[in-house]
Motif scaffolding. Structure first.
Motif, PDB file in Angstrom:
ATOM      1  N   GLN A  16       5.291  97.635 -22.332  1.00  0.00           N
ATOM      2  CA  GLN A  16       4.957  98.185 -23.646  1.00  0.00           C
ATOM      3  C   GLN A  16       4.527  97.099 -24.633  1.00  0.00           C
ATOM      4  OE1 GLN A  16       8.374 100.530 -24.901  1.00  0.00           O
ATOM      5  NE2 GLN A  16       8.856 101.034 -22.788  1.00  0.00           N
ATOM      6  N   THR A  17       4.424  95.858 -24.168  1.00  0.00           N
ATOM      7  CA  THR A  17       4.037  94.756 -25.048  1.00  0.00           C
ATOM      8  C   THR A  17       2.860  93.995 -24.449  1.00  0.00           C
ATOM      9  OG1 THR A  17       5.392  93.025 -24.046  1.00  0.00           O
ATOM     10  CG2 THR A  17       6.495  94.516 -25.595  1.00  0.00           C
ATOM     11  N   GLN A  18       2.394  93.000 -25.162  1.00  0.00           N
ATOM     12  CA  GLN A  18       1.310  92.151 -24.677  1.00  0.00           C
ATOM     13  C   GLN A  18       1.825  91.038 -23.769  1.00  0.00           C
ATOM     14  OE1 GLN A  18      -1.986  92.646 -25.298  1.00  0.00           O
ATOM     15  NE2 GLN A  18      -1.400  94.519 -26.346  1.00  0.00           N
ATOM     16  N   HIS A  19       3.145  90.885 -23.704  1.00  0.00           N
ATOM     17  CA  HIS A  19       3.726  89.781 -22.935  1.00  0.00           C
ATOM     18  C   HIS A  19       4.060  90.223 -21.511  1.00  0.00           C
ATOM     19  CE1 HIS A  19       5.757  85.955 -22.333  1.00  0.00           C
ATOM     20  NE2 HIS A  19       6.748  86.621 -21.758  1.00  0.00           N
ATOM     21  N   ASP A  20       4.014  89.264 -20.576  1.00  0.00           N
ATOM     22  CA  ASP A  20       4.370  89.558 -19.188  1.00  0.00           C
ATOM     23  C   ASP A  20       5.102  88.371 -18.588  1.00  0.00           C
ATOM     24  OD1 ASP A  20       4.615  90.597 -16.643  1.00  0.00           O
ATOM     25  OD2 ASP A  20       2.602  89.968 -16.028  1.00  0.00           O
ATOM     26  N   SER A  21       6.427  88.481 -18.480  1.00  0.00           N
ATOM     27  CA  SER A  21       7.196  87.425 -17.834  1.00  0.00           C
ATOM     28  C   SER A  21       7.107  87.591 -16.325  1.00  0.00           C
ATOM     29  CB  SER A  21       8.665  87.493 -18.267  1.00  0.00           C
ATOM     30  OG  SER A  21       8.820  87.175 -19.627  1.00  0.00           O
ATOM     31  N   LYS A  22       6.756  86.526 -15.633  1.00  0.00           N
ATOM     32  CA  LYS A  22       6.729  86.552 -14.172  1.00  0.00           C
ATOM     33  C   LYS A  22       8.149  86.277 -13.664  1.00  0.00           C
ATOM     34  CE  LYS A  22       2.226  87.076 -13.578  1.00  0.00           C
ATOM     35  NZ  LYS A  22       1.766  87.092 -14.981  1.00  0.00           N
ATOM     36  N   ILE A  23       8.670  87.166 -12.826  1.00  0.00           N
ATOM     37  CA  ILE A  23      10.036  87.030 -12.335  1.00  0.00           C
ATOM     38  C   ILE A  23      10.028  86.483 -10.908  1.00  0.00           C
ATOM     39  CG2 ILE A  23      12.171  88.261 -11.750  1.00  0.00           C
ATOM     40  CD1 ILE A  23      11.491  90.243 -13.977  1.00  0.00           C
TER      41      ILE A  23
ATOM     42  N   LYS B  42       2.801  78.135 -10.174  1.00  0.00           N
ATOM     43  CA  LYS B  42       1.899  79.106  -9.554  1.00  0.00           C
ATOM     44  C   LYS B  42       2.102  80.506 -10.146  1.00  0.00           C
ATOM     45  CE  LYS B  42       1.104  76.650  -5.246  1.00  0.00           C
ATOM     46  NZ  LYS B  42       1.226  76.626  -3.767  1.00  0.00           N
ATOM     47  N   ALA B  43       3.360  80.860 -10.411  1.00  0.00           N
ATOM     48  CA  ALA B  43       3.630  82.161 -11.027  1.00  0.00           C
ATOM     49  C   ALA B  43       2.984  82.230 -12.408  1.00  0.00           C
ATOM     50  CB  ALA B  43       5.137  82.385 -11.142  1.00  0.00           C
ATOM     51  N   TYR B  44       3.089  81.147 -13.151  1.00  0.00           N
ATOM     52  CA  TYR B  44       2.491  81.076 -14.490  1.00  0.00           C
ATOM     53  C   TYR B  44       0.974  81.267 -14.419  1.00  0.00           C
ATOM     54  CZ  TYR B  44       1.295  79.178 -19.097  1.00  0.00           C
ATOM     55  OH  TYR B  44       0.799  79.011 -20.371  1.00  0.00           O
ATOM     56  N   GLN B  45       0.388  80.780 -13.328  1.00  0.00           N
ATOM     57  CA  GLN B  45      -1.055  80.910 -13.136  1.00  0.00           C
ATOM     58  C   GLN B  45      -1.450  82.227 -12.457  1.00  0.00           C
ATOM     59  OE1 GLN B  45      -1.847  77.378 -10.872  1.00  0.00           O
ATOM     60  NE2 GLN B  45      -1.471  76.008 -12.611  1.00  0.00           N
ATOM     61  N   GLY B  46      -0.437  83.045 -12.112  1.00  0.00           N
ATOM     62  CA  GLY B  46      -0.726  84.345 -11.511  1.00  0.00           C
ATOM     63  C   GLY B  46      -0.780  84.354 -10.003  1.00  0.00           C
ATOM     64  N   GLU B  47      -0.194  83.335  -9.366  1.00  0.00           N
ATOM     65  CA  GLU B  47      -0.219  83.241  -7.904  1.00  0.00           C
ATOM     66  C   GLU B  47       1.197  83.429  -7.348  1.00  0.00           C
ATOM     67  OE1 GLU B  47      -1.208  79.997  -4.381  1.00  0.00           O
ATOM     68  OE2 GLU B  47      -1.933  79.643  -6.427  1.00  0.00           O
ATOM     69  N   PRO B  48       1.470  84.551  -6.672  1.00  0.00           N
ATOM     70  CA  PRO B  48       2.819  84.800  -6.150  1.00  0.00           C
ATOM     71  C   PRO B  48       3.127  83.941  -4.930  1.00  0.00           C
ATOM     72  CG  PRO B  48       1.343  86.545  -5.454  1.00  0.00           C
ATOM     73  CD  PRO B  48       0.554  85.663  -6.385  1.00  0.00           C
ATOM     74  N   ILE B  49       4.406  83.666  -4.728  1.00  0.00           N
ATOM     75  CA  ILE B  49       4.876  82.931  -3.565  1.00  0.00           C
ATOM     76  C   ILE B  49       5.978  83.748  -2.895  1.00  0.00           C
ATOM     77  CG2 ILE B  49       6.053  80.859  -2.737  1.00  0.00           C
ATOM     78  CD1 ILE B  49       3.281  80.244  -3.617  1.00  0.00           C
ATOM     79  N   ILE B  50       5.769  84.065  -1.618  1.00  0.00           N
ATOM     80  CA  ILE B  50       6.807  84.751  -0.840  1.00  0.00           C
ATOM     81  C   ILE B  50       7.093  83.884   0.370  1.00  0.00           C
ATOM     82  CG2 ILE B  50       7.457  86.852   0.403  1.00  0.00           C
ATOM     83  CD1 ILE B  50       6.979  87.393  -2.506  1.00  0.00           C
ATOM     84  N   GLU B  51       8.321  83.394   0.500  1.00  0.00           N
ATOM     85  CA  GLU B  51       8.658  82.512   1.613  1.00  0.00           C
ATOM     86  C   GLU B  51       8.440  83.204   2.952  1.00  0.00           C
ATOM     87  OE1 GLU B  51      11.690  79.084   0.228  1.00  0.00           O
ATOM     88  OE2 GLU B  51      12.578  80.858   1.124  1.00  0.00           O
ATOM     89  N   GLY B  52       8.139  82.401   3.964  1.00  0.00           N
ATOM     90  CA  GLY B  52       7.793  82.924   5.278  1.00  0.00           C
ATOM     91  C   GLY B  52       8.784  83.933   5.835  1.00  0.00           C
ATOM     92  N   GLN B  53      10.079  83.610   5.795  1.00  0.00           N
ATOM     93  CA  GLN B  53      11.105  84.513   6.311  1.00  0.00           C
ATOM     94  C   GLN B  53      11.069  85.846   5.585  1.00  0.00           C
ATOM     95  OE1 GLN B  53      14.483  81.517   6.057  1.00  0.00           O
ATOM     96  NE2 GLN B  53      15.225  82.860   7.657  1.00  0.00           N
ATOM     97  N   VAL B  54      10.920  85.774   4.261  1.00  0.00           N
ATOM     98  CA  VAL B  54      10.910  86.981   3.436  1.00  0.00           C
ATOM     99  C   VAL B  54       9.657  87.802   3.717  1.00  0.00           C
ATOM    100  CG1 VAL B  54      10.976  87.876   1.088  1.00  0.00           C
ATOM    101  CG2 VAL B  54      12.226  85.795   1.668  1.00  0.00           C
ATOM    102  N   ALA B  55       8.510  87.124   3.821  1.00  0.00           N
ATOM    103  CA  ALA B  55       7.259  87.825   4.089  1.00  0.00           C
ATOM    104  C   ALA B  55       7.327  88.567   5.418  1.00  0.00           C
ATOM    105  CB  ALA B  55       6.098  86.838   4.092  1.00  0.00           C
ATOM    106  N   GLY B  56       7.893  87.910   6.431  1.00  0.00           N
ATOM    107  CA  GLY B  56       8.026  88.557   7.732  1.00  0.00           C
ATOM    108  C   GLY B  56       8.911  89.785   7.664  1.00  0.00           C
ATOM    109  N   MET B  57      10.031  89.678   6.936  1.00  0.00           N
ATOM    110  CA  MET B  57      10.930  90.816   6.792  1.00  0.00           C
ATOM    111  C   MET B  57      10.241  91.963   6.049  1.00  0.00           C
ATOM    112  SD  MET B  57      14.670  90.989   4.979  1.00  0.00           S
ATOM    113  CE  MET B  57      15.436  90.148   6.349  1.00  0.00           C
ATOM    114  N   MET B  58       9.494  91.631   4.997  1.00  0.00           N
ATOM    115  CA  MET B  58       8.797  92.664   4.240  1.00  0.00           C
ATOM    116  C   MET B  58       7.793  93.403   5.109  1.00  0.00           C
ATOM    117  SD  MET B  58       8.120  90.731   0.618  1.00  0.00           S
ATOM    118  CE  MET B  58       7.041  92.052   0.030  1.00  0.00           C
TER     119      MET B  58
END
Length: 215
Positions: free
Chosen positions: A78-85, A124-140
């Protein structure tokens, strides 16, 4: 001087927060603007401070990281801001990975991640590039494969045949409706049963109703 990346730390372990804050304070382009020791406080500080990036633990007393992530993302919609989590956790549990990603987490890292890689993930998150670690990506990927309906594996023609089975039609009626031979229909039915991992037409008809394919 260029703008520093504002980071909020949300973790119920003081030693973890202290270690992160100490390391990140040595990074010239990163500034820790706040620390929260639970999800509720994390939501409040996120709204108050509007950080660029939030390092979010998952398992905390009271409100966990999944709910905190959801509430933060709902607020900033609802705002102009977007915090990357960025989720930073020790957990790889099936019931936590996808839910927090679906809640709006941008990246997912394990606490075994090297400090330098955490600061890199923040940039990278600040620049809009997500990072998902290999183990996590495989599980997803495995979870998403398991969650996909089995009829996604059917061809468009097989799906048509399945729906007609659900309507109670015989092979002859299906052949007439689709202008194909009965032998072709039998081949489609055989393929459908194999792909859906079921034994007969009755189970196929039940599957159609369970998946609401007739609607």
């Amino acid at each position: 001087m260029s703008k520093k990346i504002k980071v909020l730390l949300v973790d119920d372990h003081e030693m973890v927060r202290m270690g992160l804050a100490t390391f990140l304070s040595t990074e010239p382009d990163i500034e820790v603007v706040g620390e929260a020791n639970n999800g509720k406080e994390g939501v409040e500080l996120a709204i108050q401070l509007e950080p660029d990036v939030i390092l979010m633990d998952l398992v905390m007393e009271g409100m966990d990281g999944i709910e905190a992530t959801r509430l933060i993302k709902e607020h900033f919609q609802q705002t102009q801001h977007d915090s990357k989590i960025i989720v930073l956790t020790s957990f790889l549990d099936d019931d936590k990975v996808l839910p927090v990603i679906e809640a709006g987490a941008f990246s997912y890292l394990l606490k075994t991640t090297r400090a330098q890689d955490i600061s890199s993930a923040i940039r990278k998150a600040y620049q809009g590039e997500p990072i998902i670690e290999g183990q996590v990506a495989g599980m997803m990927m495995n979870q998403m494969r398991r969650s996909k309906p089995k009829h996604d594996a059917l061809t468009s023609r097989e799906l048509e045949v399945l729906i007609l089975i659900g309507q109670g039609k015989s092979n002859k009626e299906i052949a007439e409706d689709l202008f194909i031979g009965i032998k072709t229909v039998k081949t489609h039915v055989s393929n459908i049963l194999a792909k859906l991992e079921i034994e007969d037409r009755t189970q196929a008809a039940i599957y159609v109703y369970q998946q609401k394919l007739l609607s």
